[in-house]
Design a protein around this motif. Structure first.
Motif, short mmCIF file in Angstrom:
data_model
loop_
_atom_site.label_atom_id
_atom_site.label_comp_id
_atom_site.label_asym_id
_atom_site.label_seq_id
_atom_site.Cartn_x
_atom_site.Cartn_y
_atom_site.Cartn_z
N HIS A 1 0.94 -1.15 0.05
CA HIS A 1 0.00 -0.17 -0.08
C HIS A 1 1.01 1.12 0.00
CE1 HIS A 1 0.17 1.30 4.40
NE2 HIS A 1 0.92 0.24 4.18
N ILE A 2 0.25 2.33 -0.01
CA ILE A 2 1.00 3.50 -0.36
C ILE A 2 1.35 4.02 1.42
CG2 ILE A 2 1.20 6.16 -0.74
CD1 ILE A 2 -0.82 5.31 -3.22
N LYS A 3 2.62 4.07 1.83
CA LYS A 3 2.65 4.26 3.02
C LYS A 3 2.77 5.91 3.62
CE LYS A 3 3.78 3.61 7.50
NZ LYS A 3 3.59 4.73 7.99
N SER A 4 3.55 6.64 2.62
CA SER A 4 3.56 8.12 2.79
C SER A 4 3.77 8.85 1.34
CB SER A 4 4.48 8.35 3.73
OG SER A 4 5.87 8.04 3.29
N ILE A 5 3.05 10.04 1.37
CA ILE A 5 3.70 10.97 0.37
C ILE A 5 3.71 12.46 0.70
CG2 ILE A 5 2.36 11.96 -1.67
CD1 ILE A 5 1.18 9.47 -2.71
N GLY A 6 4.61 12.90 0.50
CA GLY A 6 4.77 14.35 1.11
C GLY A 6 4.56 14.59 2.59
N GLU B 1 1.26 10.45 6.13
CA GLU B 1 1.48 8.95 6.38
C GLU B 1 0.23 8.19 6.47
OE1 GLU B 1 4.39 7.19 8.37
OE2 GLU B 1 5.92 8.71 7.96
N ASP B 2 0.18 7.01 5.77
CA ASP B 2 -0.86 6.20 5.93
C ASP B 2 -0.53 5.34 7.21
OD1 ASP B 2 -3.43 4.73 5.61
OD2 ASP B 2 -2.52 3.45 4.06
N GLU B 3 -1.90 4.75 7.52
CA GLU B 3 -1.44 3.49 9.00
C GLU B 3 -0.39 2.47 8.49
OE1 GLU B 3 -5.28 1.55 9.83
OE2 GLU B 3 -6.12 3.47 9.76
N ALA B 4 0.22 1.73 9.32
CA ALA B 4 1.24 0.76 9.04
C ALA B 4 0.45 -0.51 8.87
CB ALA B 4 2.30 0.61 9.87
N ARG C 1 -8.90 8.94 4.56
CA ARG C 1 -9.05 10.32 4.75
C ARG C 1 -7.36 10.75 4.46
NH1 ARG C 1 -11.03 10.48 10.74
NH2 ARG C 1 -9.72 8.62 10.67
N LYS C 2 -6.39 10.05 4.77
CA LYS C 2 -5.26 10.28 4.54
C LYS C 2 -4.85 10.31 3.05
CE LYS C 2 -3.42 10.75 8.70
NZ LYS C 2 -2.51 9.76 9.33
N GLY C 3 -5.62 9.31 2.55
CA GLY C 3 -5.48 9.15 0.98
C GLY C 3 -5.96 10.34 0.13
N GLU C 4 -7.22 10.96 0.60
CA GLU C 4 -7.69 12.09 -0.19
C GLU C 4 -6.53 13.27 0.27
OE1 GLU C 4 -10.14 12.27 -1.93
OE2 GLU C 4 -10.25 10.29 -1.51
N LYS C 5 -5.91 13.35 1.55
CA LYS C 5 -4.78 14.43 1.65
C LYS C 5 -3.37 14.09 0.76
CE LYS C 5 -5.99 15.50 6.33
NZ LYS C 5 -5.48 15.43 7.65
N MET C 6 -3.34 12.97 0.35
CA MET C 6 -2.23 12.55 -0.29
C MET C 6 -2.52 12.90 -1.80
SD MET C 6 -1.18 8.82 0.75
CE MET C 6 -0.44 8.56 2.42
N LYS C 7 -3.84 12.68 -2.10
CA LYS C 7 -4.20 13.15 -3.59
C LYS C 7 -4.20 14.81 -3.69
CE LYS C 7 -7.65 9.11 -4.12
NZ LYS C 7 -8.78 8.97 -4.65
N GLU C 8 -4.43 15.30 -2.68
CA GLU C 8 -4.63 16.74 -2.84
C GLU C 8 -3.14 17.21 -2.95
OE1 GLU C 8 -6.60 18.22 0.76
OE2 GLU C 8 -8.51 17.31 -0.03
N ALA C 9 -2.18 16.64 -2.09
CA ALA C 9 -0.72 17.18 -2.12
C ALA C 9 -0.29 16.81 -3.55
CB ALA C 9 -0.07 16.31 -1.20
N ILE C 10 -0.47 15.81 -4.12
CA ILE C 10 -0.10 15.46 -5.68
C ILE C 10 -0.66 16.34 -6.41
CG2 ILE C 10 -0.14 13.78 -7.45
CD1 ILE C 10 -0.30 11.52 -5.26
N LEU C 11 -1.87 16.81 -6.57
CA LEU C 11 -2.35 17.75 -7.43
C LEU C 11 -1.85 19.05 -7.34
CD1 LEU C 11 -6.17 16.50 -7.44
CD2 LEU C 11 -4.50 16.06 -9.37
N SER C 12 -1.66 19.51 -6.18
CA SER C 12 -1.06 20.79 -5.95
C SER C 12 0.12 20.85 -6.42
CB SER C 12 -1.05 21.11 -4.20
OG SER C 12 -0.11 20.42 -3.74
#
Length: 200
Positions: free
Chosen positions: A153-158, A161-164, A188-199
């Motif tokens: 799974h995706i652990k972290s972006i920018g 961090e997702d749950e381990a 919820r963390k996934g949505e924040k990661m998507k926002e970070a990528i798009l920004s």
């Protein structure tokens, strides 16, 4: 990407991004192993781009055809070969001699003395991950028959961090039911990661 990998099971990919087809040869599979072709289709569908903002817009169905090493639903033990035909190509978008930073254009040019098919990255295109995913789907089934499970799974972006993984088998089953295009345990963390990528 050229070459053959492996000892007990040997893998070799072939083809170019804008050629007629890409594919893989797998040598060393045990005879008589029953393969779930629907599972392979599902894994290829996970890889397929063009579904969201986070991947290339090139859309390919990745329909495969098994040419050898498979008979009546089971492996024969002889070299197993599958091809995936290329349909969505726009070769006119690629100029000869135009080296793209971040791609393997220059590497391919040097490796093959300028005779390489440079369109879409040729043999070094991300398109060649499709036959690798095919091989991975076969390997997952072989390993699964020995109670070995592979997943991620995706652990972290920018910095987000997702749950381990805790109970790996349970968490992987949970991911199966969630957003397969963006595999995180905490949506919820996934949505924040998507926002970070798009920004970016």
């Amino acid at each position: 990407m050229s070459g053959i990998w492996g000892r007990k099971i040997k893998l070799s990919i072939f083809g170019e991004s804008h050629g007629k087809a890409i594919g893989i040869t797998i040598d060393g599979l045990p005879p008589g192993f029953e393969l779930d072709l629907d599972f392979i289709k599902k894994e290829l569908n996970r890889r397929a781009p063009g579904k969201n903002f986070f991947s290339t817009s090139r859309a390919e169905e990745d329909e495969f055809e098994i040419l050898s090493g498979f008979f009546k639903g089971r492996t024969t033990g002889t070299p197993f070969c599958a091809v995936i035909k290329n349909k969505n190509t726009r070769s006119e978008d690629y100029e000869q001699g135009l080296i793209r930073p971040g791609h393997a254009d220059y590497t391919g040019y040097i490796r093959y003395g300028g005779f390489n098919d440079y369109r879409g990255g040729g043999h070094f295109s991300g398109r060649l991950t499709a036959p690798l995913v095919f091989a991975g789907a076969v390997a997952k089934q072989l390993l699964g028959s020995k109670d070995i499970i592979i997943g991620s799974h995706i652990k972290s972006i920018g910095g987000i961090e997702d749950e381990a993984f805790d109970m790996v088998e349970i968490d992987l089953a949970k991911l199966e039911k969630l957003d397969r295009d963006f595999p995180v345990l905490d949506q919820r963390k996934g949505e924040k990661m998507k926002e970070a990528i798009l920004s970016v």
